[in-house]
Design an enzyme around this catalytic site. Structure first.
Site, PDB file in Angstrom:
ATOM      1  N   GLY A   1       4.131  -2.713   5.574  1.00  0.00           N
ATOM      2  CA  GLY A   1       4.690  -2.652   4.194  1.00  0.00           C
ATOM      3  C   GLY A   1       3.599  -3.000   3.219  1.00  0.00           C
ATOM      4  N   GLU A   2       2.504  -3.933   3.763  1.00  0.00           N
ATOM      5  CA  GLU A   2       1.616  -4.531   2.774  1.00  0.00           C
ATOM      6  C   GLU A   2       0.409  -3.754   2.706  1.00  0.00           C
ATOM      7  OE1 GLU A   2       2.158  -9.062   2.987  1.00  0.00           O
ATOM      8  OE2 GLU A   2       3.464  -8.675   4.357  1.00  0.00           O
ATOM      9  N   MET A   3      -0.559  -4.191   3.344  1.00  0.00           N
ATOM     10  CA  MET A   3      -1.975  -3.504   3.170  1.00  0.00           C
ATOM     11  C   MET A   3      -1.831  -2.473   4.357  1.00  0.00           C
ATOM     12  SD  MET A   3      -4.048  -6.830   2.201  1.00  0.00           S
ATOM     13  CE  MET A   3      -5.593  -6.368   1.744  1.00  0.00           C
TER      14      MET A   3
ATOM     15  N   THR B   1       0.812  -1.367   0.080  1.00  0.00           N
ATOM     16  CA  THR B   1       0.040  -0.024  -0.020  1.00  0.00           C
ATOM     17  C   THR B   1       0.909   1.402   0.018  1.00  0.00           C
ATOM     18  OG1 THR B   1      -2.096  -0.853   0.837  1.00  0.00           O
ATOM     19  CG2 THR B   1      -1.542   1.358   1.541  1.00  0.00           C
TER      20      THR B   1
ATOM     21  N   ALA C   1       0.033  -5.521   8.064  1.00  0.00           N
ATOM     22  CA  ALA C   1       1.644  -5.222   8.055  1.00  0.00           C
ATOM     23  C   ALA C   1       1.817  -4.130   7.369  1.00  0.00           C
ATOM     24  CB  ALA C   1       2.490  -6.287   6.984  1.00  0.00           C
TER      25      ALA C   1
END
Lengths: 338, 110
Positions: free
Chosen positions: A138-140, A96, A136
């Site tokens: 760095g992710e969603m 994201t 997370a």
């Protein structure tokens, strides 16, 4: 595996029939190896999260809903894309915040049989795993409290959650349960290799048959890539030479330094690039790595040794791996409540 | 053949001596590792009794248990190697192979 008391089961054939994939002759095994690769008859579901069609459908909705990400711009399927056998065709994905992740996206195929999840095994259950990437950074990058608020503001979701989880409704735990249930239904369909196991000698080429024999003997692939999904679900340092310490960051035993989970090999052709860092672009590069391209270091798996494969043998191995691709039906997008 | 023996104890030397005495009273339970499975998925022990883990497999294993938050690690066991863990306190413990997490068993100590 299929008789464990803590599991409930659902016949895989019900999905296969629904997908129109029933076929193949009776087994006429002519090698000792074939019996180790027979597809299981049932999908195991944990007793604490039994399957229902409605729960799996809710999980599918959540899996494909961008509102699960902070900026409403990513879904689980952004990385676990069914068009690429539930991976994303790039070395590492983008989260994201538009930053690169540290590890390659693994497939979500055949996870119902899994043991410890993520490349480093940090999640004990698929339910726990499902909630990880959502939150997370760095992710969603979603705040769970914010997500619960968002979902509760959608009457359609409130109604479906109440139907699937009576008197509980929209909760973090139930989001994990629904997504995990959907993921357990994602099974790679029958491949030419399976039809060969069932006795159809014409299903795969002679090169592939030689490759299968090599897979089980000289090439030693079976040391880790075992069983119908071609994984021991274990953790091994295969000598890629990068600095990522993998499983060792979770469990600090020397044998686990640089060790990562063995990925299954179903639909492997569609899942390039390869390895936990996505550093190998082709299956040819993968075979070359195992043949003599790995880094020797103290934590290197004891199963790794130089193989001395000829070019023909390498080609045969790849011909075999190509027989593991199934003709899976197209995945339809769910209608989402708004 | 290498052999290693660990004591599962959070008490130091004095307790270990007592445990050793108890272990002598009852023979170790022999558990083999073959086909990436333990020969039993559960075993009952008396406090102070030990398990001898024998690698009869074709691949290396790494048996460990977590006892009161502490890791008891037998380390890398190549084929034909063996090692033991002594369980001195009552309780239920999970033993697992760190390399092959499908390999797991429960140990009940009374």
């Amino acid at each position: 595996m299929m008789t464990k008391k803590d599991m409930t089961h659902k016949r895989i054939t019900s999905w296969i029939v629904a997908l129109g994939l029933v076929g193949g002759a009776a087994s006429a095994a002519d090698t000792d190896y074939r019996e180790n690769y027979q597809r299981p008859a049932d999908i195991p579901f944990p007793e604490e999260n039994p399957h229902s069609d409605a729960k799996a459908e809710l999980g599918k909705m959540l899996f494909f809903d961008p509102r699960l990400s902070r900026e409403n711009n990513l879904t689980c399927a952004s990385c676990h894309n069914p068009s690429f056998a539930w991976e994303d065709a790039q070395p590492t994905s983008v989260g994201t915040p538009m930053s690169r992740l540290g590890r390659h996206t693994p497939t979500v195929l055949n996870l119902a049989w899994g043991e410890l999840f993520f490349w480093d095994g940090r999640a004990e259950s698929l339910e726990e795993q499902a909630l990880g990437p959502i939150q997370a950074g760095g992710e969603m990058a979603q705040d769970m409290g914010e997500l619960l608020w968002e979902l509760k503001a959608v009457p359609g979701y409130v109604e479906i959650f109440e139907q699937v989880f009576p008197k509980e409704g929209v909760t973090e735990e139930n989001i994990g349960k629904a997504i995990a249930t959907y993921e357990r239904t994602l099974i790679s369909a029958e491949a030419p290799f399976d039809r060969w196991l069932q006795g159809d000698e014409a299903a795969i080429s002679d090169e592939a048959k030689r490759g299968f024999n090599l897979f089980n003997t000289k090439a030693k692939c079976v040391s880790c890539h075992e069983g119908w999904n071609f994984t021991d679900w274990g953790f091994h340092d295969i000598g890629l030479g990068d600095q990522d310490e993998g499983r060792y960051e979770i469990l600090d035993f020397d044998a686990l330094k640089h060790a990562f989970k063995t990925p299954g090999l179903r639909n492997i052709v569609e899942r390039a690039p390869y390895m936990h860092d996505g550093s190998l672009k082709t299956l040819e590069e993968v075979i070359d790595h195992y043949n003599d391209g790995f880094v020797n270091r103290p934590s290197l798996s004891t199963e790794m040794e130089r193989l001395g494969l000829s070019e023909t043998e390498k080609s045969d191995l790849i011909a075999f791996l190509q027989t593991l691709s199934s003709e899976d039906p197209a995945v339809t997008l769910p209608k989402l409540p708004n | 053949m290498k052999r290693k023996l660990l004591f599962v104890s959070d008490i130091a030397l004095v307790a270990a001596m007592a445990i050793t005495t108890a272990a002598i009273a009852q023979d170790p339970v022999r558990i083999t590792q073959k086909g990436k499975q333990f020969s039993q998925d559960k075993v009952s022990l008396s406090a102070g009794q030990s398990i001898l883990f024998v690698n009869d497999d074709t691949v290396a294993h790494n048996v460990y248990a977590i006892v009161k938050g502490k890791k008891q690690d037998l380390g890398l066991q190549k084929p034909s190697e063996e090692g033991g863990i002594t369980f001195d306190n009552a309780g239920t413990y999970r033993v697992r192979c760190a390399i092959h997490p499908k390999m797991k068993m429960l140990v009940k100590v009374q």
